[in-house]
Motif scaffolding. Structure first.
Motif, short mmCIF file in Angstrom:
data_model
loop_
_atom_site.label_atom_id
_atom_site.label_comp_id
_atom_site.label_asym_id
_atom_site.label_seq_id
_atom_site.Cartn_x
_atom_site.Cartn_y
_atom_site.Cartn_z
N GLN A 16 0.94 -0.74 -0.04
CA GLN A 16 -0.41 -0.05 0.30
C GLN A 16 0.71 1.35 -0.67
N GLN A 17 2.18 1.12 0.94
CA GLN A 17 2.76 2.06 0.72
C GLN A 17 3.41 2.49 -0.71
N ASP A 19 2.72 2.21 -3.79
CA ASP A 19 1.21 2.06 -4.79
C ASP A 19 0.89 3.67 -4.71
#
Length: 104
Positions: A16-17, A19
């Motif tokens: 997530q980071q 992205d």
């Protein structure tokens, strides 16, 4: 089992980071930030003097702070470009038009 779950959680968090960094938050810029980005590029490309910078910055601020529909935005952008060209010298106008066509 706990270790596998913990590793999976870390993997998801890091993806997530990554992205979020890849996207760079492009849609989250304020009108002032967009103006500064444009002014930096134009100043470098066109070698603007201080008076030109102030006039063009005011034009961009007004444009980016106005809410408008997509169709209206295109015509307003053309109008804005004409106003910017009126502030520039002949040589700068040529470079500005070149920049505009390069963008398209």
């Amino acid at each position: 089992m706990k270790k596998v779950l913990f590793l999976a959680l870390i993997l998801v968090a890091s993806l997530q980071q990554a992205d979020a960094q890849r996207r760079g938050g492009k849609g989250n810029t304020t009108p002032e930030q967009r103006v500064e980005q444009r002014m930096t590029k134009l100043s470098e490309e066109l070698n603007l003097n201080d008076e030109q910078k102030e006039k063009i910055k005011a034009l961009y601020l007004e444009f980016f702070q106005t809410k408008m529909e997509r169709e209206e935005r295109k015509s307003k952008m053309e109008e804005l470009n004409k106003q910017i060209e009126s502030v520039l010298t002949d040589e700068q106008q040529t470079k500005f038009k070149e920049l505009s066509t390069r963008k398209k």
